[in-house]
Design a protein around this motif. Structure first.
Motif, PDB file in Angstrom:
ATOM      1  N   HIS A  46      52.680  49.287  53.524  1.00 45.76           N
ATOM      2  CA  HIS A  46      52.746  48.074  54.346  1.00 45.76           C
ATOM      3  C   HIS A  46      53.004  46.846  53.479  1.00 45.76           C
ATOM      4  CE1 HIS A  46      51.191  44.564  56.521  1.00 45.76           C
ATOM      5  NE2 HIS A  46      51.649  45.187  57.608  1.00 45.76           N
ATOM      6  N   PRO A  57      57.299  45.543  60.084  1.00 47.14           N
ATOM      7  CA  PRO A  57      56.382  44.417  60.285  1.00 47.14           C
ATOM      8  C   PRO A  57      57.116  43.088  60.178  1.00 47.14           C
ATOM      9  CG  PRO A  57      56.137  45.305  58.073  1.00 47.14           C
ATOM     10  CD  PRO A  57      57.078  46.228  58.803  1.00 47.14           C
ATOM     11  N   TYR A  71      51.179  44.625  61.923  1.00 41.96           N
ATOM     12  CA  TYR A  71      50.846  45.978  61.492  1.00 41.96           C
ATOM     13  C   TYR A  71      51.361  47.001  62.509  1.00 41.96           C
ATOM     14  CZ  TYR A  71      47.645  44.200  57.906  1.00 41.96           C
ATOM     15  OH  TYR A  71      47.106  43.588  56.804  1.00 41.96           O
ATOM     16  N   PHE A 114      47.683  51.436  62.244  1.00 41.99           N
ATOM     17  CA  PHE A 114      46.774  50.510  61.577  1.00 41.99           C
ATOM     18  C   PHE A 114      45.709  49.967  62.540  1.00 41.99           C
ATOM     19  CE2 PHE A 114      50.679  50.402  59.085  1.00 41.99           C
ATOM     20  CZ  PHE A 114      50.211  50.473  57.788  1.00 41.99           C
TER      21      PHE A 114
END
Length: 274
Positions: A46, A57, A71, A114
């Motif tokens: 990420h 993202p 996320y 997430f």
């Protein structure tokens, strides 16, 4: 009755519970060190920014206060990350699946969620609506990377729905769900919360109705690593899942299922899983 195992083996009683209820929780199937490895791998991915075909993202200033834009879930991270591919093919997961399928399992898909604080949930659905496994169905292995419960939007299931046909969905409330479709809880059935500790793995049948509610906590992520599997007798599966993988990592080709969906009509729907 709690559907769980306390070791890496599923005895016949618990296999029968899976077939009766449609799901079973393998408690502590992955170690604390393994869970930490999965978590660090996903968080590092990420931090590295968008990965084409996996997740996208957006910067905080473009997120419109939507945590899931900051996320978003990862789709097929095993195709871009060797560590997560290894965990998709974890021997403990294989051992359980072999008992549940009663044949050699093949891996079809990986995902990482997430679900930070304030995130929407996912409306109730059935996985084989999307995977279209023939013959039979898929089995999901839902790995809790954080402790998961009602407060932070842990998974819920509807017991004894594993023998249902794939149901016709309707539009979901997008204020509560990040996916667009949902199915109803059948008459006489009820939703059950699956409280899990990090390292527990929930296995459930592809017809089982399941989903999650919003993460209402102030500071708790509800990260999860989710993979879908089929038996080696599978002859067809939906588009986008090729290749399948044996647990030694070798790919397996299979035919694509027809495009037709339940209810005799063509739905315009997001290609969404939990």
């Amino acid at each position: 009755m709690e559907k769980s195992v306390e070791s890496n083996m599923l005895d016949q009683q618990l296999v029968q519970q899976f077939h009766n209820e449609g799901f079973v929780i393998a408690r502590g199937l992955l170690t604390e060190q393994e869970i930490d490895d999965i978590k660090k791998t996903a968080m590092n991915m990420h931090a590295g920014g968008p990965i084409k075909g996996c997740f996208d993202p957006v910067p905080k200033e473009k997120a419109d206060q939507d945590p899931l834009k900051l996320y978003p879930r990862m789709i097929h991270p095993h195709k871009v990350n060797g560590t997560l591919k290894e965990y998709m093919l974890h021997p403990n997961i294989k051992q359980v699946l072999a008992n549940l399928f009663n044949e050699e399992p093949l891996a079809a898909q990986s995902m990482f969620y997430f679900k930070p604080p304030g995130s929407r949930g996912q409306a109730l659905h059935q996985d084989n609506f999307y995977l279209k496994v023939e013959p039979g169905t898929c089995i999901a292995a839902w790995v809790a990377v954080d402790d998961a419960d009602e407060e932070n939007g842990g998974l819920v299931v509807v017991p004894k729905t594993s023998e249902l046909d794939i149901m016709c969905p309707h539009k979901a409330d997008i204020k509560e769900s990040f996916t667009a479709l949902e199915v109803e809880v059948p008459e006489g059935k009820s939703v059950e919360q699956c409280n899990m500790k990090a390292g527990d793995v929930l296995f459930f049948n592809g017809s089982v109705i399941h989903g999650s509610y919003p993460n209402q906590s102030k500071d708790r992520f509800r990260r999860s690593f989710i993979c879908h599997y089929v038996g080696e007798s599978t002859s067809r599966i939906g588009h986008g899942y090729a290749p399948l993988y044996r647990f030694d990592g070798t790919p397996v080709d299979t035919d694509a299922s027809a495009d037709g969906l339940p209810c005799g009509i063509d739905w315009e729907y997001e290609f969404e899983l939990h």
